[in-house]
Design an enzyme around this catalytic site. Structure first.
Site, short mmCIF file in Angstrom:
data_model
loop_
_atom_site.label_atom_id
_atom_site.label_comp_id
_atom_site.label_asym_id
_atom_site.label_seq_id
_atom_site.Cartn_x
_atom_site.Cartn_y
_atom_site.Cartn_z
CB ALA A 105 -0.77 -0.04 1.24
N PRO A 106 0.28 2.40 -0.67
CG PRO A 106 0.38 4.52 -1.47
CD PRO A 106 1.13 3.68 -0.56
N GLY A 107 0.44 1.47 -3.39
CA GLY A 107 0.36 0.64 -4.59
C GLY A 107 1.37 0.98 -5.44
N GLY A 108 2.26 2.08 -5.56
CA GLY A 108 3.16 2.31 -6.49
C GLY A 108 4.04 1.21 -7.18
CG ASP A 130 0.51 -2.50 3.26
OD1 ASP A 130 -0.07 -1.81 4.58
OD2 ASP A 130 1.38 -1.89 2.80
CG ASP A 137 9.50 0.25 0.03
OD1 ASP A 137 9.94 0.44 0.98
OD2 ASP A 137 9.13 0.94 -1.09
CE LYS A 148 10.87 1.38 3.87
NZ LYS A 148 10.93 2.31 2.78
#
Length: 347
Positions: A213-216, A232, A276, A305
């Protein structure tokens, strides 16, 4: 060419991280010499010390420093000393880069400069190699341009090795479109371009997108004709489902955390595993290993991260952990679109 200096380029804001990383591995052998935003050169202190070709995961490009060139005549003289070794590839790129992509006007300036340099080298009888893709050991002449045409050019060189960026400056010409759900689209496309996977045909294959999410990234995968299982707890942008219907591919959204996945319900054939998720590596890596052990994805693209200096300083440890469960080879770098994170690709 035997010079006592090396150079590195990096993303804006990663200069301190790059300095710490190199200091931790080459203390006493490499010390910072010349610094500008997104650019550092290093003095080699011991005559017998030979630094590795890739100095750091936080260095987008690294190589031998040939110094500043105020004129193209200076550049030609440096290139003349390199040319007898092997044919040269020319990479001209800007020092200052934006995390969402380089402006077309900047690339136009780089292209004009590259054409001018190519013409001068041809006059001097120095041929340039244009064959693509780059091969192991190809010699790259790196020309780093400042923010204006009045600034001296920085000149360096490096030999292409597996895991290095094939694009000048590690900067594929990919910008963030206005009509995609998130920046994850850009990071995925840059990762594919880095590994050369953007040339593969993924149509009809299945991707597992953790932290979708949100879906890129999911949007980018669907554009490439992939069926996607997204995981997600967050909401997906409605454009993702709309595109899946338009493309005639399958998209499923499981509203759960990666750590709570029912492994027995996962697809049997997974071509690409993405992650991610905004969790520190010690939290997410055990789940990633568990999921990869279950699906045995052929390729992995993981955004790791590193939101604190302490996590940045442990990057090598996290990459080694990934090597324990990921398909070989495993490479890591900080993409142009990354923030306080690195991209790890495996397979």
């Amino acid at each position: 060419m035997n010079t006592p200096f090396r150079f590195t380029t990096c993303r804006a804001g990663s200069e301190a991280t790059l300095k710490r990383d190199i200091a931790s591995h080459f203390a006493g052998e490499l010390t910072p010499a010349f610094m500008k935003p997104q650019f550092i050169t290093w003095k080699v202190r011991s005559p017998g010390f030979s630094p590795p070709r890739n100095l750091s995961h936080f260095a987008r490009v690294s190589g031998t420093s040939l110094g500043l060139c105020k004129t193209l005549a200076d550049l030609v003289e440096h290139a003349r000393k390199l040319a007898p070794a092997k044919p040269l590839h020319l990479h001209v790129f800007p020092r200052i880069t934006n995390e969402d992509g380089i402006e077309p006007a900047t690339w136009q300036r780089m292209d004009a400069l590259a054409a001018e340099i190519t013409a001068e080298l041809a006059k001097a009888g120095i041929p340039l190699e244009t064959q693509r893709p780059l091969a192991h050991g190809d010699l790259i002449l790196d020309v780093v341009a400042g923010e204006t045409n009045e600034e001296p050019l920085f000149l360096g060189c490096h030999e292409h090795q597996p895991g290095m960026h094939p694009h000048p400056g590690g900067l594929p010409r990919i910008g963030l479109p206005e009509d995609v759900p998130s920046r994850a689209w850009l990071k995925l496309e840059q990762a594919l371009a880095w590994r050369g996977w953007d040339q593969l045909d993924f149509r009809g294959q299945t991707a597992l997108d953790l932290g979708c999410a949100p879906g890129g990234a999911t949007y980018a995968l669907i554009q490439r004709g992939m069926n996607v299982l997204g995981v997600d707890t967050g909401e997906m942008d409605p454009r993702v489902l709309d595109l899946a219907k338009k493309q005639g591919v399958r998209f499923d959204h499981w509203r759960t955390a990666a750590g709570r996945l029912n492994l027995t319900a996962l697809p049997r054939e997974v071509s690409l595993l993405l992650c991610d998720i905004n969790l520190a590596p010690p939290e997410i890596l055990p789940d990633l290993q568990r999921i990869q052990d279950a699906v045995q994805a052929r390729r992995l693209i993981l955004t790791i991260k590193l939101n604190t200096p302490a996590l940045e300083d442990r990057a090598h440890e996290f990459i080694d952990t990934i090597r324990d469960f990921a398909p070989a080879p495993v490479f890591a770098t900080q993409l142009a679109g990354n923030r306080r994170e690195i991209c790890v690709c495996a397979g």
